[in-house]
Scaffold this motif. Structure first.
Motif, PDB file in Angstrom:
ATOM      1  N   ALA A 235       0.834  -1.200   0.000  1.00 35.66           N
ATOM      2  CA  ALA A 235       0.000   0.000   0.000  1.00 35.66           C
ATOM      3  C   ALA A 235       0.869   1.249   0.000  1.00 35.66           C
ATOM      4  O   ALA A 235       1.956   1.270   0.572  1.00 35.66           O
ATOM      5  CB  ALA A 235      -0.901  -0.004   1.225  1.00 35.66           C
ATOM      6  N   ILE A 236       0.377   2.308  -0.665  1.00 40.11           N
ATOM      7  CA  ILE A 236       1.095   3.573  -0.730  1.00 40.11           C
ATOM      8  C   ILE A 236       0.150   4.703  -0.342  1.00 40.11           C
ATOM      9  O   ILE A 236      -0.951   4.824  -0.872  1.00 40.11           O
ATOM     10  CB  ILE A 236       1.652   3.847  -2.140  1.00 40.11           C
ATOM     11  N   GLU A 237       0.593   5.529   0.598  1.00 37.56           N
ATOM     12  CA  GLU A 237      -0.114   6.749   0.960  1.00 37.56           C
ATOM     13  C   GLU A 237       0.872   7.901   0.834  1.00 37.56           C
ATOM     14  O   GLU A 237       2.069   7.734   1.075  1.00 37.56           O
ATOM     15  CB  GLU A 237      -0.641   6.674   2.399  1.00 37.56           C
ATOM     16  N   ILE A 238       0.363   9.058   0.435  1.00 40.87           N
ATOM     17  CA  ILE A 238       1.238  10.220   0.304  1.00 40.87           C
ATOM     18  C   ILE A 238       0.620  11.416   1.014  1.00 40.87           C
ATOM     19  O   ILE A 238      -0.599  11.614   0.983  1.00 40.87           O
ATOM     20  CB  ILE A 238       1.525  10.543  -1.178  1.00 40.87           C
ATOM     21  N   GLU A 239       1.468  12.182   1.675  1.00 41.07           N
ATOM     22  CA  GLU A 239       1.040  13.356   2.440  1.00 41.07           C
ATOM     23  C   GLU A 239       1.119  14.600   1.572  1.00 41.07           C
ATOM     24  O   GLU A 239       2.108  14.816   0.865  1.00 41.07           O
ATOM     25  CB  GLU A 239       1.955  13.491   3.653  1.00 41.07           C
ATOM     26  N   VAL A 240       0.067  15.425   1.642  1.00 40.37           N
ATOM     27  CA  VAL A 240       0.081  16.713   0.939  1.00 40.37           C
ATOM     28  C   VAL A 240      -0.364  17.805   1.899  1.00 40.37           C
ATOM     29  O   VAL A 240      -1.072  17.542   2.875  1.00 40.37           O
ATOM     30  CB  VAL A 240      -0.827  16.701  -0.307  1.00 40.37           C
ATOM     31  N   THR A 241       0.047  19.016   1.593  1.00 43.37           N
ATOM     32  CA  THR A 241      -0.326  20.151   2.440  1.00 43.37           C
ATOM     33  C   THR A 241      -1.076  21.236   1.673  1.00 43.37           C
ATOM     34  O   THR A 241      -1.574  22.185   2.280  1.00 43.37           O
ATOM     35  CB  THR A 241       0.927  20.783   3.082  1.00 43.37           C
ATOM     36  N   THR A 242      -1.156  21.098   0.350  1.00 41.60           N
ATOM     37  CA  THR A 242      -1.830  22.102  -0.483  1.00 41.60           C
ATOM     38  C   THR A 242      -2.736  21.410  -1.494  1.00 41.60           C
ATOM     39  O   THR A 242      -2.583  20.224  -1.805  1.00 41.60           O
ATOM     40  CB  THR A 242      -0.819  22.968  -1.250  1.00 41.60           C
ATOM     41  N   LEU A 243      -3.667  22.180  -2.055  1.00 40.49           N
ATOM     42  CA  LEU A 243      -4.557  21.636  -3.072  1.00 40.49           C
ATOM     43  C   LEU A 243      -3.808  21.331  -4.361  1.00 40.49           C
ATOM     44  O   LEU A 243      -4.148  20.374  -5.070  1.00 40.49           O
ATOM     45  CB  LEU A 243      -5.702  22.616  -3.345  1.00 40.49           C
ATOM     46  N   SER A 244      -2.799  22.112  -4.668  1.00 40.17           N
ATOM     47  CA  SER A 244      -2.023  21.837  -5.884  1.00 40.17           C
ATOM     48  C   SER A 244      -1.271  20.520  -5.759  1.00 40.17           C
ATOM     49  O   SER A 244      -1.184  19.742  -6.726  1.00 40.17           O
ATOM     50  CB  SER A 244      -1.052  22.986  -6.173  1.00 40.17           C
ATOM     51  N   GLN A 245      -0.735  20.234  -4.579  1.00 38.34           N
ATOM     52  CA  GLN A 245      -0.094  18.941  -4.360  1.00 38.34           C
ATOM     53  C   GLN A 245      -1.112  17.810  -4.479  1.00 38.34           C
ATOM     54  O   GLN A 245      -0.814  16.749  -5.046  1.00 38.34           O
ATOM     55  CB  GLN A 245       0.565  18.890  -2.976  1.00 38.34           C
ATOM     56  N   LEU A 246      -2.309  18.028  -3.937  1.00 36.46           N
ATOM     57  CA  LEU A 246      -3.352  17.010  -4.017  1.00 36.46           C
ATOM     58  C   LEU A 246      -3.687  16.711  -5.471  1.00 36.46           C
ATOM     59  O   LEU A 246      -3.778  15.535  -5.865  1.00 36.46           O
ATOM     60  CB  LEU A 246      -4.602  17.474  -3.268  1.00 36.46           C
ATOM     61  N   ASP A 263      -6.777  23.353   7.660  1.00 36.95           N
ATOM     62  CA  ASP A 263      -7.936  23.777   8.438  1.00 36.95           C
ATOM     63  C   ASP A 263      -9.197  23.192   7.799  1.00 36.95           C
ATOM     64  O   ASP A 263      -9.158  22.601   6.718  1.00 36.95           O
ATOM     65  CB  ASP A 263      -8.004  25.292   8.571  1.00 36.95           C
ATOM     66  N   ASN A 264     -10.323  23.361   8.459  1.00 37.78           N
ATOM     67  CA  ASN A 264     -11.542  22.693   8.006  1.00 37.78           C
ATOM     68  C   ASN A 264     -11.995  23.158   6.630  1.00 37.78           C
ATOM     69  O   ASN A 264     -12.505  22.364   5.830  1.00 37.78           O
ATOM     70  CB  ASN A 264     -12.657  22.886   9.035  1.00 37.78           C
ATOM     71  N   GLU A 265     -11.846  24.450   6.325  1.00 37.32           N
ATOM     72  CA  GLU A 265     -12.256  24.945   5.014  1.00 37.32           C
ATOM     73  C   GLU A 265     -11.398  24.341   3.911  1.00 37.32           C
ATOM     74  O   GLU A 265     -11.892  23.986   2.833  1.00 37.32           O
ATOM     75  CB  GLU A 265     -12.189  26.475   4.980  1.00 37.32           C
ATOM     76  N   LEU A 266     -10.099  24.210   4.188  1.00 40.53           N
ATOM     77  CA  LEU A 266      -9.208  23.612   3.193  1.00 40.53           C
ATOM     78  C   LEU A 266      -9.505  22.116   3.045  1.00 40.53           C
ATOM     79  O   LEU A 266      -9.434  21.561   1.935  1.00 40.53           O
ATOM     80  CB  LEU A 266      -7.753  23.834   3.598  1.00 40.53           C
ATOM     81  N   LEU A 267      -9.847  21.475   4.140  1.00 38.22           N
ATOM     82  CA  LEU A 267     -10.231  20.057   4.065  1.00 38.22           C
ATOM     83  C   LEU A 267     -11.479  19.876   3.203  1.00 38.22           C
ATOM     84  O   LEU A 267     -11.559  18.946   2.384  1.00 38.22           O
ATOM     85  CB  LEU A 267     -10.485  19.504   5.463  1.00 38.22           C
ATOM     86  N   LYS A 268     -12.461  20.756   3.361  1.00 39.66           N
ATOM     87  CA  LYS A 268     -13.670  20.676   2.545  1.00 39.66           C
ATOM     88  C   LYS A 268     -13.338  20.864   1.066  1.00 39.66           C
ATOM     89  O   LYS A 268     -13.872  20.144   0.204  1.00 39.66           O
ATOM     90  CB  LYS A 268     -14.676  21.741   2.986  1.00 39.66           C
ATOM     91  N   ALA A 269     -12.451  21.796   0.787  1.00 39.52           N
ATOM     92  CA  ALA A 269     -12.055  22.026  -0.603  1.00 39.52           C
ATOM     93  C   ALA A 269     -11.321  20.805  -1.164  1.00 39.52           C
ATOM     94  O   ALA A 269     -11.499  20.443  -2.331  1.00 39.52           O
ATOM     95  CB  ALA A 269     -11.170  23.269  -0.687  1.00 39.52           C
ATOM     96  N   ALA A 270     -10.518  20.165  -0.338  1.00 39.37           N
ATOM     97  CA  ALA A 270      -9.794  18.970  -0.769  1.00 39.37           C
ATOM     98  C   ALA A 270     -10.759  17.826  -1.067  1.00 39.37           C
ATOM     99  O   ALA A 270     -10.577  17.077  -2.040  1.00 39.37           O
ATOM    100  CB  ALA A 270      -8.790  18.554   0.302  1.00 39.37           C
ATOM    101  N   VAL A 271     -11.792  17.685  -0.237  1.00 42.34           N
ATOM    102  CA  VAL A 271     -12.793  16.641  -0.469  1.00 42.34           C
ATOM    103  C   VAL A 271     -13.514  16.895  -1.793  1.00 42.34           C
ATOM    104  O   VAL A 271     -13.763  15.960  -2.570  1.00 42.34           O
ATOM    105  CB  VAL A 271     -13.788  16.587   0.706  1.00 42.34           C
ATOM    106  N   ARG A 272     -13.842  18.147  -2.080  1.00 47.29           N
ATOM    107  CA  ARG A 272     -14.507  18.473  -3.348  1.00 47.29           C
ATOM    108  C   ARG A 272     -13.584  18.193  -4.527  1.00 47.29           C
ATOM    109  O   ARG A 272     -14.005  17.608  -5.544  1.00 47.29           O
ATOM    110  CB  ARG A 272     -14.937  19.939  -3.354  1.00 47.29           C
ATOM    111  N   LEU A 273     -12.327  18.591  -4.417  1.00 42.07           N
ATOM    112  CA  LEU A 273     -11.361  18.372  -5.494  1.00 42.07           C
ATOM    113  C   LEU A 273     -11.140  16.879  -5.737  1.00 42.07           C
ATOM    114  O   LEU A 273     -11.036  16.420  -6.875  1.00 42.07           O
ATOM    115  CB  LEU A 273     -10.037  19.044  -5.144  1.00 42.07           C
TER     116      LEU A 273
END
Length: 323
Positions: A235-246, A263-273
C-alpha cells in the motif's frame, strides 16, 4: 474459577466468549464494547509478545531479590483475595497482560475477569477478582496495574474520539507515535476503544511524507517513484499540504492521500477536489475539541497521535479483602 495458567492455555472460557467468524474468540462483557458496536472485532494479542513484555516488566520490578516487602511481612502459606475495580469510568484494555503477570509468578494465583477488553465500565465496576498465594498476588499487583492503567487510558481516550465523530463516515486511527516496545499493545488498546490501526511499522506500507517529497523534488514525482518500486501488494499513501499537491498526486494515480495540517475549510475544498478518487486521511492538529468538525468535512480517516501519546492512565485499583 479458572487458574491463570489454564485460562492462558485454553483461551477465554466459553462463558465469556463469542466467535468472530475466523475461529477466534474474545471475552464478552455485560455491556456492548465500542468495537462490537462498530461492527468489527478486537484482535487477539500474540501470546509470544505478551509473554516477552510481561517477563521484561517483572524482571524490572522484582530484580534479583524479589518482593522484599511481601517476603518480610507475609507468611509463606498466606492466601488472599483481591478485587480489581475501576475508580473512574472508562474502557478496559490489557487483561491478557495482567493475567500473564500472575501466570508467570506462579503460586496458583487465579485471575477471574468480570468484563472483557473493550468493555465500558463505570466507577466502582469490578474488572476482575484475583485470589491465591498472597505473596505472589502482591508481587504482581503493580506490574499488572501498570499495563491495565496505561492501556485502558488509551482505550478510553480513543473511545471519546470515536464517540465524537459518531454519525459521520470518518474512522479514528492511531499513528506510529507510541511508547518504544509497547506499540503492539497500544495499538491493541486503540482497537479496544473502537478506533482503527494505521500502519504498525515502516515495513508495513509506504507513507510518503514531506521530507521524502522535499528530497524527491515534488509530490507527484515521489508518488510515481514509489509506485514503480513497490510490489503490487504494498500500500502507498502520500502526504500533501496544499490543493495543488493534491491535484498532482491524484493525477499520478494516488489512491490514499494524507491531508496534513489543513484547516476545516481547506479540508472541505480537498474533499470536493478529490471527488471520490482517493481515500482521504486528515492528520495534524487533531484534538478532541476539533475532531467533530474535521469529520464533518467528509474525510474518510482521521489520525491522531494524541490517543496514544496523550492518554491519561485510567484509574484502576487492586484491593485485598480484609478477613
Amino acid at each position: 474459577m479458572r487458574t491463570a495458567a489454564r485460562w492462558y492455555r485454553t483461551g477465554w472460557d466459553k462463558r465469556f466468549c463469542r466467535g468472530d467468524g475466523n475461529g477466534l474468540a474474545h471475552p464478552v462483557s455485560r455491556k456492548p464494547t465500542p468495537a462490537m458496536q462498530d461492527g468489527f472485532n478486537i484482535p487477539v494479542l500474540p501470546p509470544a509478545l505478551v509473554d516477552d513484555a510481561v517477563r521484561r516488566a517483572l524482571g524490572e520490578d522484582l530484580g534479583l531479590s524479589g518482593d522484599l516487602t511481601s517476603l518480610a511481612t507475609i507468611p509463606p502459606d498466606a492466601q488472599a483475595t483481591a478485587t480489581l475495580s475501576a475508580r473512574e469510568p472508562g474502557v478496559i484494555a490489557g487483561l491478557p497482560l495482567a493475567l500473564e503477570v500472575f501466570r508467570q509468578l506462579g503460586g496458583g494465583v487465579e485471575f477471574d475477569p468480570q468484563v472483557a477488553d473493550g468493555a465500558r465500565v463505570d466507577k466502582g465496576s469490578i474488572v476482575a477478582v484475583v485470589s491465591g498465594d498472597a505473596r505472589q498476588l502482591l508481587a504482581g499487583e503493580r506490574t499488572a496495574l501498570n499495563f491495565l492503567n496505561h492501556l485502558s487510558g488509551i482505550a478510553s481516550l480513543t473511545n471519546k474520539f470515536v464517540e465524537a465523530v459518531a454519525g459521520t463516515k470518518a474512522r479514528i486511527c492511531d499513528t506510529r507515535k507510541t511508547t518504544p516496545g509497547l506499540r503492539a499493545f497500544e495499538k491493541y488498546a486503540v482497537r479496544c476503544g473502537g478506533g482503527a490501526n494505521h500502519r504498525y511499522a515502516l515495513s508495513d506500507a509506504i507513507l510518503i511524507k514531506d521530507n521524502h517529497i522535499a528530497v524527491a523534488g515534488n509530490a507527484g514525482k515521489a508518488y510515481r517513484a514509489a509506485r514503480a518500486a513497490a510490489g503490487h501488494l504494498v500500500a502507498i499513501e502520500i502526504e500533501v499540504t496544499t490543493l495543488s499537491q493534491l491535484e498532482d498526486v491524484l493525477e499520478a494515480g494516488a489512491t490514499v492521500v494524507m491531508l496534513d495540517n489543513m484547516d476545516n475549510e481547506l479540508l472541505k475544498a480537498a474533499v470536493r477536489l478529490n471527488d471520490g478518487r482517493a481515500r482521504l486521511e486528515a492528520s495534524g492538529g487533531v484534538t478532541l475539541e476539533r475532531v467533530r468538525g474535521i469529520a464533518e468535512t467528509g474525510v474518510d480517516f482521521i489520525s491522531s497521535s494524541q490517543i496514544t501519546m496523550g492518554a491519561k492512565p485510567l484509574d484502576l485499583g487492586l484491593d485485598v479483602e480484609i478477613r
